[in-house]
Enzyme design. Structure first.
Site, short mmCIF file in Angstrom:
data_model
loop_
_atom_site.label_atom_id
_atom_site.label_comp_id
_atom_site.label_asym_id
_atom_site.label_seq_id
_atom_site.Cartn_x
_atom_site.Cartn_y
_atom_site.Cartn_z
CE LYS A 137 -15.88 -90.76 55.46
NZ LYS A 137 -16.18 -89.66 54.43
CG ASP A 186 -14.39 -87.39 58.06
OD1 ASP A 186 -15.19 -86.50 58.39
OD2 ASP A 186 -14.02 -87.69 56.97
O1 C5P Z 1 -9.96 -82.70 59.27
P1 C5P Z 1 -9.26 -83.39 58.08
O2 C5P Z 1 -8.11 -83.41 58.55
O3 C5P Z 1 -9.83 -84.65 57.66
O4 C5P Z 1 -9.36 -82.31 56.97
C1 C5P Z 1 -8.58 -82.35 55.88
C2 C5P Z 1 -9.19 -80.95 54.98
O5 C5P Z 1 -10.33 -80.99 54.55
C3 C5P Z 1 -8.96 -79.72 55.90
O6 C5P Z 1 -7.54 -79.37 55.92
C4 C5P Z 1 -9.76 -78.71 55.16
O7 C5P Z 1 -9.24 -78.19 54.01
C5 C5P Z 1 -10.87 -79.72 54.57
N1 C5P Z 1 -12.02 -79.74 55.58
C6 C5P Z 1 -12.90 -78.49 55.93
N2 C5P Z 1 -13.95 -78.71 56.57
C7 C5P Z 1 -14.10 -79.71 57.27
C8 C5P Z 1 -13.56 -80.78 56.95
C9 C5P Z 1 -12.44 -80.89 56.36
O8 C5P Z 1 -12.61 -77.63 55.25
N3 C5P Z 1 -15.19 -79.88 58.20
#
Ligand code: C5P
Length: 275
Positions: free
Chosen positions: A8, A131
């Site tokens: 994406k 995501d």
């Molecule tokens: O959800 P995901 O594992 O992809 O997120 C990775 C990191 O990105 C999280 O630990 C956080 O630090 C940050 N993040 C965030 N807010 C979001 C998505 C990701 O702070 N909406």
């Protein structure tokens, strides 16, 4: 069974706040593109996972975590071998791992005769990462909340893209932390994008709130964006938290030419299209 896991890109990425759990609220238009990983699921005596990139063969891989969640929720032992042919660069802000997880959820559900309904699959997706839900949806969408509140969108046209990445790496949590510390004004590219959907002139509304941060942490991301624009890109932005950068071109010919020029400068460049 073979399934494609599409990358994406983020056409917009506005950070609107920070939640109590530390996650950020955002508004981002994410679109799947034709650059993809391939996943093969086959019957096996026990669960096996392999990948063309051996460093990714790990319990922590989102493929394995998705299979575990599927098994817990459905009560089905996933006696399958899963082979991942990794082609999407990582970590890159292209949702490669998230897309693999979404494809495994979808694939295992089909493989075992659809024991889970769509809402159960989305619940699993949300638990696996911010995501993963939009990757499971598999179509352009405005993503809000932490990324899991999805409003499907139809793009008025197909976009011809070049995705390029250099050798610098960026950590997503670090990019979010640096963004918080930067005190940057909140952007609202997403509303401008939605308003532009009635026209063909959508590229001017694309943007990414992380760009000033990424430019500082990985200056080559700025260089790639500038190079894309000098090679005729209608728009060029960071995807997600980077470090990959996409450029939008009028046609495949111009995009192919830009990809060759970027490769000659030592960057990896991929031609792809929105799907
Ligand atoms: O959800 P995901 O594992 O992809 O997120 C990775 C990191 O990105 C999280 O630990 C956080 O630090 C940050 N993040 C965030 N807010 C979001 C998505 C990701 O702070 N909406």
């Amino acid at each position: 069974m073979k399934i494609k896991a599409f990358a994406k890109i983020n056409l917009t990425l506005d950070i609107t706040g920070v939640r109590e759990d530390g996650f950020h609220t955002l508004r981002s238009v994410m679109v799947p593109v034709s650059l993809c990983d391939e996943i093969e699921i086959q019957q096996s005596k026990c669960f096996l996972f392999d990948c063309n990139i051996k460093s990714l063969v790990d319990e922590k891989n989102l493929v394995v975590r998705a299979a575990k969640r599927f098994s817990e929720k459905s009560g089905i032992e996933p006696s399958v071998s899963i082979y991942l042919e990794k082609k999407i660069p990582f970590p890159a802000g292209l949702g490669g791992g998230s897309s693999d997880a979404a494809a495994v959820l979808k694939g295992l559900n089909l493989f075992f005769g659809e024991p889970l309904d769509s809402s159960a699959l989305f619940e699993l997706a949300e638990a696996l990462g911010s995501d993963v839900p939009v990757c499971l949806l598999g179509q352009p969408a405005l993503c809000e909340g932490r990324g899991e509140v999805l409003t499907p969108i139809e793009l008025p046209k197909k976009l011809c893209l070049v995705i390029a990445i250099g050798s610098a790496r960026l950590s997503t949590p670090e990019v979010y932390r640096e963004y918080d510390a930067s005190g940057l004004a909140v952007r609202n590219d997403s509303d401008a994008f939605l308003a532009s959907l009635v026209s063909q002139d959508i590229e001017r509304t694309f943007g990414n709130a992380f760009e000033p941060v990424a430019d500082r942490l990985a200056p080559e991301t700025k260089l790639i964006r500038e190079k894309m624009l000098s090679l005729g890109a209608l728009a060029s932005h960071l995807s997600g938290s980077g470090p990959s950068v996409y450029g939008v071109f009028e046609c495949k010919e111009k995009a192919d030419n830009a990809a060759s020029e970027l490769e000659a400068l030592g960057f990896s460049a991929y031609y792809c299209e929105t799907i």
